[in-house]
Design an enzyme around this catalytic site. Sequence first.
Site, mmCIF file in Angstrom:
data_model
loop_
_atom_site.group_PDB
_atom_site.id
_atom_site.type_symbol
_atom_site.label_atom_id
_atom_site.label_comp_id
_atom_site.label_asym_id
_atom_site.label_seq_id
_atom_site.Cartn_x
_atom_site.Cartn_y
_atom_site.Cartn_z
ATOM 1 N N ASP A 193 53.005 34.613 19.309
ATOM 2 C CA ASP A 193 52.893 34.410 17.860
ATOM 3 C C ASP A 193 54.161 34.890 17.163
ATOM 4 O OD1 ASP A 193 50.325 33.575 18.353
ATOM 5 O OD2 ASP A 193 49.438 35.528 17.907
HETATM 6 N N1 URA Z 1 47.558 36.850 22.160
HETATM 7 C C1 URA Z 1 47.747 36.735 20.819
HETATM 8 O O1 URA Z 1 46.820 36.843 20.047
HETATM 9 N N2 URA Z 1 49.011 36.503 20.380
HETATM 10 C C2 URA Z 1 50.071 36.398 21.191
HETATM 11 O O2 URA Z 1 51.193 36.206 20.720
HETATM 12 C C3 URA Z 1 49.863 36.535 22.575
HETATM 13 C C4 URA Z 1 48.602 36.759 23.038
#
Ligand code: URA
Length: 253
Positions: free
Chosen positions: A112
């Site tokens: 993310d």
């Molecule tokens: N899980 C999440 O919620 N975000 C990420 O970036 C990676 C794993």
Amino acid sequence: MQEKNNTETMRLDKFLGATGCCSRTDAKKIIRSGGVAVNGRAVRNPEEKICPETDEVFFAGKRIQYRKYTYIMLNKPEGYVSATEDGREKTVLDLLPDDMNKSKLFPCGRLDKNTLGLMLITDNGELSHRLLAPASHVSKSYGFKSKKEVTPAEAEKFEKGLTLEDGYVTKPARIELYDGKMSGTVYLVEGKYHQIKRMFEAMDNKIVYLERLTFGPLTLDTELERGQWRYLTDEEIRLLSEAGEKKNANNPI
Ligand code: URA
């Protein structure tokens, strides 16, 4: 250079840049200063064509091996999206130097925008596909901080499988809690969209910090500051190729 039928040739500066021993700009300077030898002869023309698979290139006294693909470990900072291009946001490729040929590079998997840490960038589509295939069970671990404490009952549920808001039941995972129970490490063998954040939401909790620490056999290099990157070593590439082949590879769950 050795003449070879049906063997691709490449400019010497491009070859050095692609193998990761220096940037292409630096390669030009070093070649002109006589720091590179091809088949025992100093070559001072950066544009000279070599045959990467058969010519012996020495740089700073070290043999430089040809690599068909590029593999980069990046310590992703906050604020970058895991994409090759985006009309509005900065992408992880923007963290690589301008003189690197990035046209075929892409991030292997997604983090993310506000997740930090280990990101693999490559141009090997086939290996990337295998590493991300659910059947490969390549494990990932993440350091986290949460808004509230995780209770022992919640940790147990987390490990058995949680039902997310869309009804999906997560595969067994592992959670290691640190003192205070609001931080720790999560180990997963799958990578659904926003998975960890959604798992915490399913426990009526919230992730406030997330950093990927490992991806299969790769461990985030602590020498890399946020935003910094390096090429993978031969050993890391070998382990990564194996991880894409074996079921449950490096699975600590
Ligand atoms: N899980 C999440 O919620 N975000 C990420 O970036 C990676 C794993």
